[in-house]
Design a protein around this motif. Sequence first.
Motif, PDB file in Angstrom:
ATOM      1  N   ALA A  52       0.859  -1.179   0.000  1.00  0.00           N
ATOM      2  CA  ALA A  52       0.000   0.000   0.000  1.00  0.00           C
ATOM      3  C   ALA A  52       0.897   1.231   0.000  1.00  0.00           C
ATOM      4  N   VAL A  53       0.732   2.073  -1.017  1.00  0.00           N
ATOM      5  CA  VAL A  53       1.581   3.246  -1.212  1.00  0.00           C
ATOM      6  C   VAL A  53       0.802   4.486  -0.792  1.00  0.00           C
ATOM      7  N   LEU A  54       1.415   5.295   0.059  1.00  0.00           N
ATOM      8  CA  LEU A  54       0.764   6.504   0.559  1.00  0.00           C
ATOM      9  C   LEU A  54       1.285   7.748  -0.140  1.00  0.00           C
ATOM     10  N   LYS A  55       0.611   8.832   0.077  1.00  0.00           N
ATOM     11  CA  LYS A  55       0.877  10.083  -0.626  1.00  0.00           C
ATOM     12  C   LYS A  55       2.320  10.543  -0.462  1.00  0.00           C
ATOM     13  N   LYS A  56       2.925  10.928  -1.584  1.00  0.00           N
ATOM     14  CA  LYS A  56       4.285  11.470  -1.533  1.00  0.00           C
ATOM     15  C   LYS A  56       4.326  12.730  -0.677  1.00  0.00           C
ATOM     16  N   GLY A  57       5.387  12.851   0.084  1.00  0.00           N
ATOM     17  CA  GLY A  57       5.552  14.034   0.916  1.00  0.00           C
ATOM     18  C   GLY A  57       4.830  13.959   2.244  1.00  0.00           C
ATOM     19  N   ASP A  59       3.807  12.046   6.027  1.00  0.00           N
ATOM     20  CA  ASP A  59       4.635  11.549   7.120  1.00  0.00           C
ATOM     21  C   ASP A  59       4.398  10.077   7.428  1.00  0.00           C
ATOM     22  N   GLN A  60       3.485   9.428   6.673  1.00  0.00           N
ATOM     23  CA  GLN A  60       3.224   8.009   6.894  1.00  0.00           C
ATOM     24  C   GLN A  60       3.951   7.175   5.835  1.00  0.00           C
ATOM     25  N   PRO A  61       4.652   6.117   6.253  1.00  0.00           N
ATOM     26  CA  PRO A  61       5.351   5.263   5.285  1.00  0.00           C
ATOM     27  C   PRO A  61       4.403   4.295   4.587  1.00  0.00           C
ATOM     28  N   ASP A  62       4.853   3.771   3.462  1.00  0.00           N
ATOM     29  CA  ASP A  62       4.143   2.688   2.797  1.00  0.00           C
ATOM     30  C   ASP A  62       4.119   1.470   3.714  1.00  0.00           C
ATOM     31  N   TYR A  63       3.230   0.531   3.412  1.00  0.00           N
ATOM     32  CA  TYR A  63       3.148  -0.658   4.260  1.00  0.00           C
ATOM     33  C   TYR A  63       2.737  -1.875   3.440  1.00  0.00           C
ATOM     34  N   SER A 437       2.413   5.867  -8.549  1.00  0.00           N
ATOM     35  CA  SER A 437       1.716   7.005  -7.954  1.00  0.00           C
ATOM     36  C   SER A 437       1.667   8.232  -8.875  1.00  0.00           C
ATOM     37  N   SER A 438       2.761   8.552  -9.554  1.00  0.00           N
ATOM     38  CA  SER A 438       2.745   9.738 -10.423  1.00  0.00           C
ATOM     39  C   SER A 438       1.844   9.526 -11.636  1.00  0.00           C
ATOM     40  N   TRP A 439       1.773   8.310 -12.158  1.00  0.00           N
ATOM     41  CA  TRP A 439       0.889   7.999 -13.283  1.00  0.00           C
ATOM     42  C   TRP A 439      -0.562   7.940 -12.810  1.00  0.00           C
ATOM     43  N   ASP A 440      -0.783   7.398 -11.626  1.00  0.00           N
ATOM     44  CA  ASP A 440      -2.140   7.390 -11.076  1.00  0.00           C
ATOM     45  C   ASP A 440      -2.680   8.808 -10.956  1.00  0.00           C
ATOM     46  N   PRO A 480      -6.669   3.200   7.516  1.00  0.00           N
ATOM     47  CA  PRO A 480      -6.483   4.081   8.688  1.00  0.00           C
ATOM     48  C   PRO A 480      -5.431   5.163   8.521  1.00  0.00           C
ATOM     49  N   PHE A 481      -4.476   4.979   7.584  1.00  0.00           N
ATOM     50  CA  PHE A 481      -3.446   6.006   7.379  1.00  0.00           C
ATOM     51  C   PHE A 481      -3.810   6.958   6.244  1.00  0.00           C
TER      52      PHE A 481
END
Length: 502
Positions: A52-57, A59-63, A437-440, A480-481
């Motif tokens: 699961a990839v979270l928003k760039k920039g 404070d939450q890491p991917d998981y 993420s950038s293509w999405d 949740p993140f």
Amino acid sequence: MASPDAKAAPAQAGACCASETKDATTDLGSGGFASPLEAMERPREKLLYIPAVLKKGGDQPDYLATVDVDPSSANYSQVIHRLQMPEPGDELHHMGWNACASCTGQPGRPVHGFLVAPGVLSGNIYFIDVHSEPSAPCLSKVLHAAELAEKVGVALPHTSHCLPDELLVSFMGSRNSDGGLEAEGAGFVRLDPRTLEVLGRWECAGQWPRFGYDYWYQPRHNVLISSEWGHPDCFTRGFNPADVSEGKYGSKLYIWDWAKKSMIQEIDVGQGSIPLEVRFFHDPDKAVGFVGCALSSELRRIFRRPSTADGEEQLLWDTECVVKVPPVPVEGWCLPEMPALITDFCISLDDRFVYLSCWLHGDVRQYKVYDDGREMKLVGQVFLGGLLKKGGPVRRLDGEEAPEPLVVKGVEIQGGSQMLQLSLDGRRLFVSTSLFSSWDLQFYPDMASRGAQLLQLDVDTEKGGLKLNHDFLVDFGTEPFGPALCHEMRLRGGDSTSDIWL
């Protein structure tokens, strides 16, 4: 069930051998299987792992999300565990195993016991123990980007495969002294499968591809075949059609002598075609593979043909188009025609069916395979979103009816069919909707704010046919993140793209 913010502390470097205490004869993820047909008889999968990839920039890491896929479970179709990475900004993407069928029976290497999870943008590689506690994986070790850059001059890790005695990871480039992304350095790095330390480059010195991406190997035919996405400074920012005409996107397959680790051929599959995933038939006797070309929307068959060079008869590798998904004339989009954008495909373990995902058009296609892949017959098709759906900003001009927006369990599906994963028995096809993420953000901006989804199709393995399972949905928009993007899947105990038989 672990709490949403469960975060495992990295284990000691030697932790990868701790799983030797497991009983390999009873644990689904340890025993391996001697052949693809034997693998098809294994018990049904109960767990699925997906990044699961979270928003760039942020404070939450991917998981790594662990999903319950057992229909008899009270937690069916739910994320039951979330393993966060140590820091934000990874862009977790594709994953491999520390050991697959090619490593069966080796002490200290439980088959499908540890996931190898590269962060494309961070350059870190994570080794995740899914063997000790399959429903609650833990982080075993991190191979940091700085070490990889210092020792072997690489960045942007992508595909990992287990070899009989090593791990092999493909890289798509490097970083320069200013931190910028370069194509130089693309190639392969060898890792020790037990210590997980860097062993060095795989390919002969100076024999580096122009760009990097995916690969498949088959020692029985003394070959490794790799593909190329494009210049990392381009594809990491999103897609600009001008970059294609300027030669900044891939068009080649690279053929390597497996034993000598040397490049012996380059095959151009078409200017701007962008060849991505490479996969062979599972039967190791067959010297036949395929590559999905995203922008040209072709599935090309890879095979050997007789050739006479320098007066000697020899076998050279070649390709031919076996599936071509035509572009659709549209208005309201950046180009007058919209390609299907074949971003993934997979092959059933008995080599009878091939499945394609068309990310922009939004459909999954099932093809019946004939004559060693020379002929493909379309036998199943389901639209799971895409840009051609009714009510969207894009209007098709070919007279064909646009599909209705797909709603599952009250959730409108974002994006289009993207990564595919097929169960061992070939009866369940899992589909995620995020690409990168950038293509999405560029092509499906709503997905960035609403999250991606994981779906499952039921497969008719006799006559062919695909049917959406309306009881299965994992909505990463409600995590949740915050809304997350989900990509490649791995099934506990193995799947259709994990194992290479020797």
